[in-house]
Design a protein around this motif. Structure first.
Motif, PDB file in Angstrom:
ATOM      1  N   THR A  67     -40.912   9.143 -15.980  1.00  0.00           N
ATOM      2  CA  THR A  67     -41.914  10.144 -16.373  1.00  0.00           C
ATOM      3  C   THR A  67     -42.820  10.500 -15.200  1.00  0.00           C
ATOM      4  N   VAL A  68     -43.247   9.477 -14.451  1.00  0.00           N
ATOM      5  CA  VAL A  68     -44.092   9.713 -13.268  1.00  0.00           C
ATOM      6  C   VAL A  68     -43.337  10.541 -12.240  1.00  0.00           C
ATOM      7  N   PRO A  80     -48.523   5.299  -7.459  1.00  0.00           N
ATOM      8  CA  PRO A  80     -48.726   4.731  -8.803  1.00  0.00           C
ATOM      9  C   PRO A  80     -48.260   3.280  -8.860  1.00  0.00           C
ATOM     10  N   ILE A 112     -40.206   8.839  -5.023  1.00  0.00           N
ATOM     11  CA  ILE A 112     -41.536   9.437  -5.122  1.00  0.00           C
ATOM     12  C   ILE A 112     -42.181   9.664  -3.753  1.00  0.00           C
ATOM     13  N   HIS A 124     -43.034  14.160 -13.369  1.00  0.00           N
ATOM     14  CA  HIS A 124     -44.318  14.859 -13.229  1.00  0.00           C
ATOM     15  C   HIS A 124     -44.559  15.269 -11.786  1.00  0.00           C
ATOM     16  N   ASP A 125     -44.358  14.336 -10.853  1.00  0.00           N
ATOM     17  CA  ASP A 125     -44.570  14.643  -9.433  1.00  0.00           C
ATOM     18  C   ASP A 125     -43.545  15.651  -8.928  1.00  0.00           C
ATOM     19  N   LYS A 133     -44.709  12.727  -2.383  1.00  0.00           N
ATOM     20  CA  LYS A 133     -46.068  12.480  -1.894  1.00  0.00           C
ATOM     21  C   LYS A 133     -46.272  13.096  -0.513  1.00  0.00           C
ATOM     22  N   LYS A 147     -46.982   1.764 -11.372  1.00  0.00           N
ATOM     23  CA  LYS A 147     -45.688   1.739 -12.049  1.00  0.00           C
ATOM     24  C   LYS A 147     -45.015   3.092 -11.879  1.00  0.00           C
ATOM     25  N   ILE A 148     -43.878   3.095 -11.212  1.00  0.00           N
ATOM     26  CA  ILE A 148     -43.164   4.344 -10.955  1.00  0.00           C
ATOM     27  C   ILE A 148     -42.039   4.468 -11.980  1.00  0.00           C
ATOM     28  N   THR A 149     -42.301   5.217 -13.032  1.00  0.00           N
ATOM     29  CA  THR A 149     -41.362   5.412 -14.122  1.00  0.00           C
ATOM     30  C   THR A 149     -40.687   6.779 -13.989  1.00  0.00           C
TER      31      THR A 149
END
Length: 223
Positions: free
Chosen positions: A138-139, A132, A195, A142-143, A199, A134-136
């Motif tokens: 929230t992101v 993504p 993240i 979710h992941d 992934k 922008k890695i926030t």
């Protein structure tokens, strides 16, 4: 004795180039990268005119091996010359991927981490595995939740006997993600570091396990 000039015809030259390719691979298996580079470079010198058209697979393999050895030997000039040849003559993006991976390592080892990261991101995007923009939090959540759900549906026995990853593009994507994770230590982007293991695990559970997969699981366990 006599080098390429002593070879009678192009067919014989290709045989000699292939023998050097075999010898170089054996030297690499013994971690003798200086001898290996000599074999690969010698093999390249025997390739006849038009070899990128007439003997494409052998040419690509010889050049890729030579690039790897030049990288390991810190022979930057040879590395740049060989890599430029691959990038110019490779028929498709996938055939450039190995040279791109070595270039990322070269940039990182040379201290040019920002350019290495930029190349990783662009390559992952071309492979359809981009992170993504922008890695926030929230992101990440979710992941993380998606990964937990995937893992919860699988038993330990299933994970231990999981199929092996075979798709070359996905194998490369995991390799690049691993390099990315290590380089982020130098630039302090912890959010991206969080993240990457997610992934890696998601790709491993979708396409099969690669040698990078256990690293992703170990990194995931640390967070």
């Amino acid at each position: 004795h006599g080098g390429p000039q002593a070879v009678i015809d192009s067919e014989q030259a290709v045989v000699v180039a292939n023998l050097n390719l075999d010898a170089g691979r054996k030297a690499v298996n013994m971690s003798d990268f200086f001898s290996a580079y000599s074999f690969f470079n010698h093999g390249i010198s025997f390739l006849p005119n038009g070899h990128w058209n007439d003997h494409y697979d052998m040419s690509l393999e010889l050049f890729n091996w030579a690039v790897k050895c030049a990288l390991m030997n810190a022979d930057h000039d040879s590395f740049n010359v060989l890599t430029s040849q691959i990038m110019h003559y490779a028929k498709c993006f996938e055939d450039r991927c190995q040279a791109i991976s070595y270039t990322i390592s070269f940039l990182g080892w040379s201290g040019n981490v920002p350019d290495a990261i930029e190349l990783i991101n662009s390559t992952l995007t071309n492979l359809g595995q981009g992170l993504p923009s922008k890695i926030t939090p929230t992101v990440i959540k979710h992941d993380s939740d998606s990964t937990k759900a995937l893992l919860a549906s699988l038993s330990d026995d299933t994970l231990l006997t999981y199929p092996v990853m075979e798709n070359p593009s996905t194998i490369l994507a995991l390799e690049l993600l691993s390099k990315y994770y290590n380089m982020l230590n130098f630039v302090g982007e912890r959010s991206a570091m969080l993240i990457i293991p997610l992934k890696v695990i998601q790709l491993s559970l979708t396409y099969g396990m690669s040698p990078i997969s256990p690293i992703g699981f170990a990194q995931y366990g640390n967070f």
